[in-house]
Design an enzyme around this catalytic site. Structure first.
Site: not given
Length: 133
Positions: A12-15, A77
């Site tokens: 949901y973010g930088t990936l 993470e």
């Protein structure tokens, strides 16, 4: 993909595709390009978001990943194992809503960012682009 166990990972973010850490998913197949999970998306203030427990929707993508990729993402993470006090994020099993119905996925969540700013839209890419324009 190698002939080994695979996992479905909700990102949901930088990936996400087009984001700074997407390269860590190299060789992984995007299984669902648009999905959502329940939670509250926040801006940690460090250039990446976090999902907290909540009743909103968080938008992202689902990738089919192998064990090696899972280890790379665990390292990104700061996930050391279930309940480890060093964890920045916890890796949890949750349900993602998709156009094909609900499916079980892994996702990284964290309640460790005190004072993080809410992202009401639940969409990191949209939020980041609006913030930089």
């Amino acid at each position: 993909m190698r002939n080994e166990k695979t996992h479905l990972l909700f990102v949901y973010g930088t990936l996400r595709l087009g984001e700074s850490k997407h390269g860590l998913l190299e060789g992984s197949r995007c299984a669902v390009p648009e999905a959502c999970i329940e939670g509250a998306l926040v801006d940690t203030g460090y250039g990446y978001p976090a999902v907290r427990q909540g009743t909103g929707r968080v938008y992202g993508e689902i990738y089919e990943i192998d064990e090696e990729t899972l280890r790379r993402i665990d390292a990104l993470e700061d996930y050391y194992g279930p309940g480890d006090p060093r964890n920045l994020y916890e890796r949890v099993q949750t349900t993602a809503g998709t156009d094909r119905g609900d499916i079980p996925v892994l996702a990284y969540v964290s309640d460790r960012f005190a004072g993080a700013s809410p992202i009401p839209s639940g969409d990191w890419k949209q939020y980041r682009k609006a913030k930089t324009s």
